[in-house]
Design a protein around this motif. Structure first.
Motif, short mmCIF file in Angstrom:
data_model
loop_
_atom_site.label_atom_id
_atom_site.label_comp_id
_atom_site.label_asym_id
_atom_site.label_seq_id
_atom_site.Cartn_x
_atom_site.Cartn_y
_atom_site.Cartn_z
N GLY A 12 0.81 -1.22 0.00
CA GLY A 12 0.00 0.00 0.00
C GLY A 12 0.84 1.26 0.00
N GLY A 13 2.15 1.12 -0.27
CA GLY A 13 3.06 2.26 -0.21
C GLY A 13 3.61 2.68 -1.55
N ALA A 14 3.00 2.20 -2.65
CA ALA A 14 3.49 2.53 -3.98
C ALA A 14 2.35 3.01 -4.86
CB ALA A 14 4.15 1.32 -4.62
N VAL A 15 2.69 3.88 -5.81
CA VAL A 15 1.72 4.36 -6.79
C VAL A 15 2.34 4.32 -8.18
CG1 VAL A 15 0.42 5.84 -5.22
CG2 VAL A 15 2.40 6.77 -6.42
N ASP A 16 1.52 3.96 -9.15
CA ASP A 16 1.87 4.12 -10.56
C ASP A 16 1.07 5.31 -11.07
OD1 ASP A 16 3.45 1.88 -10.43
OD2 ASP A 16 2.00 0.55 -11.41
N VAL A 17 1.77 6.30 -11.59
CA VAL A 17 1.11 7.53 -12.03
C VAL A 17 1.68 7.98 -13.37
CG1 VAL A 17 0.55 8.39 -9.71
CG2 VAL A 17 2.78 8.92 -10.72
N THR A 18 0.91 8.78 -14.06
CA THR A 18 1.41 9.42 -15.26
C THR A 18 0.93 10.87 -15.27
OG1 THR A 18 1.63 9.20 -17.67
CG2 THR A 18 -0.53 8.68 -16.72
N LEU A 19 1.25 11.58 -16.33
CA LEU A 19 1.01 13.02 -16.40
C LEU A 19 -0.20 13.30 -17.28
CD1 LEU A 19 2.56 15.55 -15.28
CD2 LEU A 19 3.59 15.73 -17.56
N ALA A 20 -0.97 14.32 -16.92
CA ALA A 20 -2.16 14.67 -17.68
C ALA A 20 -2.30 16.18 -17.82
CB ALA A 20 -3.41 14.10 -17.01
N SER A 21 -3.06 16.58 -18.83
CA SER A 21 -3.43 17.98 -19.00
C SER A 21 -4.52 18.33 -17.98
CB SER A 21 -3.94 18.21 -20.43
OG SER A 21 -5.12 17.45 -20.64
N PRO A 22 -4.88 19.61 -17.84
CA PRO A 22 -5.91 19.97 -16.86
C PRO A 22 -7.25 19.27 -17.08
CG PRO A 22 -4.70 21.92 -17.52
CD PRO A 22 -4.22 20.81 -18.42
N ASP A 23 -7.57 18.91 -18.34
CA ASP A 23 -8.84 18.21 -18.60
C ASP A 23 -8.73 16.70 -18.43
OD1 ASP A 23 -7.51 17.32 -20.84
OD2 ASP A 23 -8.86 18.26 -22.29
N GLY A 24 -7.55 16.21 -18.01
CA GLY A 24 -7.37 14.79 -17.74
C GLY A 24 -6.77 13.98 -18.87
N THR A 25 -6.49 14.60 -20.00
CA THR A 25 -5.91 13.88 -21.14
C THR A 25 -4.48 13.45 -20.83
OG1 THR A 25 -7.24 15.19 -22.69
CG2 THR A 25 -5.32 14.01 -23.58
N GLU A 26 -4.20 12.17 -21.03
CA GLU A 26 -2.85 11.65 -20.74
C GLU A 26 -1.83 12.27 -21.69
OE1 GLU A 26 -0.46 7.39 -20.33
OE2 GLU A 26 -2.65 7.42 -20.59
N LEU A 27 -0.69 12.67 -21.16
CA LEU A 27 0.38 13.29 -21.93
C LEU A 27 1.51 12.30 -22.18
CD1 LEU A 27 0.51 16.77 -20.16
CD2 LEU A 27 -0.71 16.15 -22.25
N ASP A 28 2.27 12.55 -23.22
CA ASP A 28 3.36 11.67 -23.63
C ASP A 28 4.55 11.81 -22.69
OD1 ASP A 28 5.10 10.00 -24.99
OD2 ASP A 28 5.54 11.46 -26.57
N ILE A 29 4.94 10.71 -22.04
CA ILE A 29 6.18 10.70 -21.28
C ILE A 29 7.10 9.58 -21.77
CG2 ILE A 29 5.50 11.93 -19.18
CD1 ILE A 29 4.62 9.43 -17.93
N GLY A 30 6.88 9.18 -23.01
CA GLY A 30 7.82 8.27 -23.66
C GLY A 30 7.48 6.80 -23.56
N TYR A 31 6.34 6.45 -23.00
CA TYR A 31 5.95 5.05 -22.86
C TYR A 31 4.47 4.97 -22.52
CZ TYR A 31 6.09 6.41 -18.00
OH TYR A 31 5.87 7.07 -16.82
N ARG A 32 3.94 3.79 -22.61
CA ARG A 32 2.66 3.47 -22.00
C ARG A 32 2.98 2.60 -20.79
NH1 ARG A 32 -2.30 5.43 -22.39
NH2 ARG A 32 -3.28 3.37 -22.36
N ILE A 33 2.35 2.90 -19.67
CA ILE A 33 2.64 2.19 -18.43
C ILE A 33 2.48 0.68 -18.62
CG2 ILE A 33 1.75 1.76 -16.09
CD1 ILE A 33 1.32 4.69 -15.77
#
Length: 231
Positions: A129-150
Motif C-alpha cells: 500500500g506504499g506505492a503508486v503508478d502515475v502518469t502526467l495529464a493535461s488539466p482536462d485529464g488527457t494523458e500526456l506523452d512521457i515516452g511510454y505506456r505504463i
C-alpha cells in the motif's frame, strides 16, 4: 539520498530484501473518496483495491498534485494497492516468460532479472500500500506523452528509466522530468527501472533513503475474505 540511489536496483536485490519491516499499522483508504485526484480506469477492479493507498500517503500525493496544478498539469493515478495473490501471479508469469527466453539462467538469476520490472511478492511495494503508478495529464485529464505506456515493454533497454531518457523526444522528456519533479516534491522515491512508479515507507524506499527500516509491510487484500480468496 545515498549513492545507491543512482544505481539500477531491482526489487529482488538482496539489499532490498534485507531491510527490516516495522509496519506502522496505517489502514488502506480509497482515493475514490477524494475528488482531488484523477483516477485512471485501466487497472480498475470489481473491488476497487487498485485505488487504495495507506492513509498517511494521501497528503504526500496531494503535494505532488498541487505542484503539477501550479504548472498547468495533473496526475493520473493508475494503480496503488495490489493484492499479494495478484502480485504472485504477475511475478510467476514473468519468471516463466524469462525462463523460456533464457533457459541457461539459474533460478536466482531469473528472480533477479524478473525483479527489475515485477516485484517479488515478498517485498512488493504495491502489496504494502506504499506505492503508486502515475502518469502526467493535461488539466482536462488527457494523458500526456512521457515516452511510454505504463506496463509496456520498452523498445530499447533503459527507455523507461529516468536515468536514461536522453533519447526521448524533447516534449516527452520534459514531461517525464516534470512528473519526477512533482513526485519527489511530495517525498516519493522513484524506481530506477520504471519511471511511472514511486514509493514511500517501503523496503525499497527505505534503502534509497538510507533508513534502517520500512514502515509498510505486505498486507492482505481487505476484500479477500468476502471473495473467498486467500493470500
Amino acid at each position: 539520498m545515498p549513492e545507491i540511489a543512482g544505481e539500477g536496483v531491482a526489487m529482488s536485490d538482496p539489499r532490498v530484501v534485507a531491510v527490516r519491516v516495522a509496519d506502522c499499522g496505517e489502514p488502506l483508504v480509497s482515493l475514490r473518496d477524494d475528488d482531488r485526484f484523477l483516477i485512471d480506469e485501466r487497472r480498475a477492479t470489481a473491488t476497487e483495491t487498485f485505488a487504495m493507498i495507506r492513509s498517511g500517503l494521501v497528503d504526500q500525493l496531494w503535494m505532488a498534485e498541487k505542484y503539477l496544478r501550479e504548472r498547468g498539469r495533473r496526475l493520473r493515478v493508475v494503480e496503488c494497492y495490489r493484492p499479494p495473490t495478484q502480485q504472485s501471479q504477475y511475478f510467476q508469469e514473468e519468471m516463466s516468460r524469462l525462463a523460456a527466453l533464457h533457459p541457461e539462467l539459474t533460478s536466482d538469476q531469473l528472480t533477479e532479472l524478473a525483479g527489475r520490472y515485477v516485484s517479488p511478492p515478498w517485498v512488493a511495494p504495491h502489496s504494502c500500500g506504499g506505492a503508486v503508478d502515475v502518469t502526467l495529464a493535461s488539466p482536462d485529464g488527457t494523458e500526456l506523452d512521457i515516452g511510454y505506456r505504463i506496463n509496456t515493454a520498452p523498445p530499447r533497454p533503459g527507455e523507461m528509466s529516468f536515468l536514461d531518457a536522453h533519447a526521448l523526444p524533447e516534449e516527452a522528456r520534459a514531461n517525464r522530468m516534470l512528473l519526477l519533479a512533482a513526485m519527489t516534491h511530495g517525498g516519493w522515491i522513484p524506481h530506477w527501472y520504471e519511471s511511472w512508479h514511486f514509493e514511500i515507507g517501503t523496503r525499497f524506499a527505505a534503502l534509497m533513503s538510507d533508513l534502517d527500516k520500512s514502515v509498510y509491510g505486505v498486507i492482505a487484500d481487505p476484500h479477500a475474505e468476502s471473495l473467498g480468496l486467500s493470500d
